[in-house]
Design a protein around this motif. Structure first.
Motif, PDB file in Angstrom:
ATOM      1  N   GLY A  83       0.796  -1.223   0.000  1.00 28.72           N
ATOM      2  CA  GLY A  83       0.000   0.000   0.000  1.00 28.72           C
ATOM      3  C   GLY A  83       0.830   1.275   0.000  1.00 28.72           C
ATOM      4  N   LEU A  84       2.101   1.168  -0.383  1.00 25.67           N
ATOM      5  CA  LEU A  84       2.964   2.361  -0.380  1.00 25.67           C
ATOM      6  C   LEU A  84       2.875   3.074  -1.724  1.00 25.67           C
ATOM      7  CD1 LEU A  84       5.901   0.751   1.541  1.00 25.67           C
ATOM      8  CD2 LEU A  84       4.487   2.638   2.348  1.00 25.67           C
ATOM      9  N   LYS A  85       2.829   4.388  -1.671  1.00 23.20           N
ATOM     10  CA  LYS A  85       2.620   5.168  -2.895  1.00 23.20           C
ATOM     11  C   LYS A  85       3.875   5.868  -3.378  1.00 23.20           C
ATOM     12  CE  LYS A  85      -2.290   5.822  -2.244  1.00 23.20           C
ATOM     13  NZ  LYS A  85      -2.394   4.835  -1.142  1.00 23.20           N
ATOM     14  N   THR A  86       4.936   5.779  -2.571  1.00 22.80           N
ATOM     15  CA  THR A  86       6.186   6.446  -2.926  1.00 22.80           C
ATOM     16  C   THR A  86       7.328   5.434  -2.971  1.00 22.80           C
ATOM     17  OG1 THR A  86       5.461   8.468  -1.819  1.00 22.80           O
ATOM     18  CG2 THR A  86       7.823   8.242  -2.197  1.00 22.80           C
ATOM     19  N   LEU A  87       8.169   5.551  -4.017  1.00 19.05           N
ATOM     20  CA  LEU A  87       9.405   4.778  -4.080  1.00 19.05           C
ATOM     21  C   LEU A  87      10.546   5.725  -3.753  1.00 19.05           C
ATOM     22  CD1 LEU A  87       8.881   3.139  -7.615  1.00 19.05           C
ATOM     23  CD2 LEU A  87       8.244   2.152  -5.387  1.00 19.05           C
ATOM     24  N   LEU A  88      11.441   5.301  -2.869  1.00 20.65           N
ATOM     25  CA  LEU A  88      12.605   6.134  -2.574  1.00 20.65           C
ATOM     26  C   LEU A  88      13.864   5.317  -2.838  1.00 20.65           C
ATOM     27  CD1 LEU A  88      13.285   8.700   0.141  1.00 20.65           C
ATOM     28  CD2 LEU A  88      14.864   6.757   0.002  1.00 20.65           C
ATOM     29  N   THR A  89      14.820   5.950  -3.517  1.00 20.61           N
ATOM     30  CA  THR A  89      16.071   5.239  -3.749  1.00 20.61           C
ATOM     31  C   THR A  89      17.250   6.201  -3.827  1.00 20.61           C
ATOM     32  OG1 THR A  89      17.077   3.404  -4.944  1.00 20.61           O
ATOM     33  CG2 THR A  89      16.011   5.119  -6.297  1.00 20.61           C
ATOM     34  N   LYS A 142      23.678   5.914   3.854  1.00 18.67           N
ATOM     35  CA  LYS A 142      22.360   5.742   3.242  1.00 18.67           C
ATOM     36  C   LYS A 142      21.576   4.539   3.722  1.00 18.67           C
ATOM     37  CE  LYS A 142      24.506   3.829  -0.899  1.00 18.67           C
ATOM     38  NZ  LYS A 142      25.860   3.919  -0.344  1.00 18.67           N
ATOM     39  N   SER A 143      22.295   3.493   4.185  1.00 24.02           N
ATOM     40  CA  SER A 143      21.525   2.331   4.637  1.00 24.02           C
ATOM     41  C   SER A 143      21.255   2.422   6.136  1.00 24.02           C
ATOM     42  CB  SER A 143      22.278   1.053   4.300  1.00 24.02           C
ATOM     43  OG  SER A 143      23.566   1.123   4.856  1.00 24.02           O
ATOM     44  N   GLN A 144      21.674   3.511   6.754  1.00 23.84           N
ATOM     45  CA  GLN A 144      21.515   3.594   8.204  1.00 23.84           C
ATOM     46  C   GLN A 144      20.190   4.237   8.594  1.00 23.84           C
ATOM     47  OE1 GLN A 144      24.995   5.071  10.098  1.00 23.84           O
ATOM     48  NE2 GLN A 144      26.278   3.509   9.152  1.00 23.84           N
ATOM     49  N   ASN A 145      19.704   3.763   9.731  1.00 21.55           N
ATOM     50  CA  ASN A 145      18.355   4.148  10.144  1.00 21.55           C
ATOM     51  C   ASN A 145      18.164   5.639  10.345  1.00 21.55           C
ATOM     52  OD1 ASN A 145      17.316   1.628   9.940  1.00 21.55           O
ATOM     53  ND2 ASN A 145      17.871   1.054  12.034  1.00 21.55           N
ATOM     54  N   ASP A 146      19.211   6.313  10.822  1.00 22.19           N
ATOM     55  CA  ASP A 146      19.069   7.750  11.088  1.00 22.19           C
ATOM     56  C   ASP A 146      18.621   8.503   9.847  1.00 22.19           C
ATOM     57  OD1 ASP A 146      19.696   7.429  13.626  1.00 22.19           O
ATOM     58  OD2 ASP A 146      21.665   8.421  13.551  1.00 22.19           O
ATOM     59  N   LEU A 147      19.349   8.276   8.760  1.00 18.03           N
ATOM     60  CA  LEU A 147      19.022   9.000   7.533  1.00 18.03           C
ATOM     61  C   LEU A 147      17.646   8.579   7.022  1.00 18.03           C
ATOM     62  CD1 LEU A 147      19.751  10.937   5.255  1.00 18.03           C
ATOM     63  CD2 LEU A 147      20.871   9.047   4.080  1.00 18.03           C
ATOM     64  N   LEU A 148      17.369   7.280   7.074  1.00 17.00           N
ATOM     65  CA  LEU A 148      16.081   6.789   6.568  1.00 17.00           C
ATOM     66  C   LEU A 148      14.920   7.344   7.409  1.00 17.00           C
ATOM     67  CD1 LEU A 148      17.079   3.118   5.685  1.00 17.00           C
ATOM     68  CD2 LEU A 148      16.767   5.053   4.129  1.00 17.00           C
ATOM     69  N   PHE A 169       7.622   5.399   2.636  1.00 16.38           N
ATOM     70  CA  PHE A 169       8.052   5.062   1.269  1.00 16.38           C
ATOM     71  C   PHE A 169       8.496   3.606   1.209  1.00 16.38           C
ATOM     72  CE2 PHE A 169      11.552   7.345   3.441  1.00 16.38           C
ATOM     73  CZ  PHE A 169      12.469   6.312   3.566  1.00 16.38           C
ATOM     74  N   TYR A 170       8.519   3.081  -0.016  1.00 18.79           N
ATOM     75  CA  TYR A 170       9.119   1.776  -0.282  1.00 18.79           C
ATOM     76  C   TYR A 170      10.569   2.026  -0.646  1.00 18.79           C
ATOM     77  CZ  TYR A 170       9.762  -2.932  -2.148  1.00 18.79           C
ATOM     78  OH  TYR A 170      10.205  -4.218  -2.377  1.00 18.79           O
ATOM     79  N   LEU A 171      11.473   1.400   0.095  1.00 18.20           N
ATOM     80  CA  LEU A 171      12.896   1.666  -0.086  1.00 18.20           C
ATOM     81  C   LEU A 171      13.534   0.691  -1.071  1.00 18.20           C
ATOM     82  CD1 LEU A 171      15.501   3.146   0.912  1.00 18.20           C
ATOM     83  CD2 LEU A 171      15.716   1.301   2.591  1.00 18.20           C
ATOM     84  N   LEU A 172      14.118   1.255  -2.113  1.00 11.64           N
ATOM     85  CA  LEU A 172      14.928   0.454  -3.037  1.00 11.64           C
ATOM     86  C   LEU A 172      16.387   0.789  -2.762  1.00 11.64           C
ATOM     87  CD1 LEU A 172      12.883   1.373  -6.195  1.00 11.64           C
ATOM     88  CD2 LEU A 172      13.113  -0.969  -5.342  1.00 11.64           C
TER      89      LEU A 172
END
Ligand SMILES: *Cc1c(COP(=O)(O)O)cnc(C)c1O
Length: 300
Positions: free
Chosen positions: A49-55, A118-124, A134-137
């Motif tokens: 149900g996510l409407k945004t892709l973030l990468t 970029k893969s760390q929780n703080d930034l995400l 968002f859906y994370l790619l």
């Protein structure tokens, strides 16, 4: 999906034969392996149900361009976190970023230091607070669902090829190919960058041992090229009317030709090279070549 074109490549020997799978022609904007890697991720994002892709990606990233185009086509909002704050006011001069923005992607520019996290929780978490769920790619798009998509590159009709050759960035594509190859087939991976880390990345996605990494053709690193490589790409284009990109497929094909010349392959070997796409990056590379007064890459 329609059957993807396979073409025979001209060689100056009859000892082996070489074919290329035109994955670059899969889609006008979502080329090659990036289409394969996105396919099941987009289905998953919809299911969640996510409407945004973030990468994430660099200035000339094929994955950024592909995510922007695929998101637009499938009704997702897209966000691209781009490495390099200095690029923020240079979008108009950068074909990849301009294409992404024109496809509706919102670009967020971060410093190289921030990008490393970029893969760390703080930034995400920070990005989620700012932009919503968002859906994370991951960068380059490699995850288990991407590998599943890349398992569809080879088909049962490909079983008479002895070798499958593919360019390697983050290792997702080659993992899919390893998983779906026949037991008799050998996979050769041509890393587009320096470094030893790829074997471990690939191990996360494939338990098979049917692969060798050929590490002699990275041309000193990711995105690095020289006059020899440009000349090879242009000659290949003239002889076969097939464009190669300078970051991935050009280096792979250069390597295959060199290995053939060095009699690496036994007589009678049938080789299939995967054209993973990347053609969108040529324009950006040609801008750099032009500013250095070097020969340009032909592709159309
Ligand atoms: C991204 C890319 C690759 C590398 O794929 P990985 O799955 O990251 O190894 C190869 N070729 C092209 C053209 C690409 O864009």
């Amino acid at each position: 999906m329609e059957k993807i074109l396979t073409q025979k490549i001209k060689l100056n020997t009859d000892d082996v034969s070489l074919y290329i799978r035109r994955e670059d022609l899969i889609h006008p904007f979502v080329s090659g392996n990036k289409f394969r890697k996105l396919k099941y991720n987009l289905i998953q994002a919809k299911e969640e149900g996510l409407k945004t892709l973030l990468t994430f990606g660099g200035a000339f990233s094929n994955h950024i361009a592909a995510t922007a185009a695929a998101g637009k086509e499938h009704g997702f909002k897209t966000m691209g976190v781009i490495r390099g704050e200095e690029l923020a006011d240079k979008v108009h001069g950068n074909p990849t970023l301009l294409f992404a923005r024109q496809s509706g992607m919102e670009l967020v520019f971060v410093s190289r230091e921030e990008y490393k996290l970029k893969s760390q929780n703080d930034l995400l978490n920070h990005l989620e607070q700012r932009f919503g769920p968002f859906y994370l790619l991951p960068e380059g798009g490699s995850n288990a669902l991407a590998v599943k998509g890349c398992e569809e590159i080879l088909t049962p009709e490909d079983s008479d090829f002895d070798y499958i050759c593919v360019s390697v960035g983050t290792g997702g594509t080659i993992s899919g190919i390893m998983n779906s190859a026949m037991p008799s087939q050998k996979i050769l991976g041509f890393p587009a960058l320096k470094g030893d880390f790829l074997k471990n990345e690939i191990r996360q996605f494939s338990t098979k041992e049917n692969m060798n990494l050929i590490t002699d053709y990275h041309f000193e690193g990711y995105g690095k090229i020289n006059a020899d490589l440009i000349e090879f790409i242009n000659t290949f284009y003239k002889q076969n009317n097939i464009p190669l990109d300078p970051v991935y497929t050009g280096k792979m094909m250069y390597g295959i030709f060199d290995l053939i010349a060095k009699d690496y392959f036994p007589k009678g070997t049938k080789i299939l090279a995967i054209h993973t796409g990347g053609i969108q990056g040529i324009e950006g590379m040609n801008q750099k070549l032009k500013s250095k007064k070097l020969p340009l890459i032909y592709w159309q």
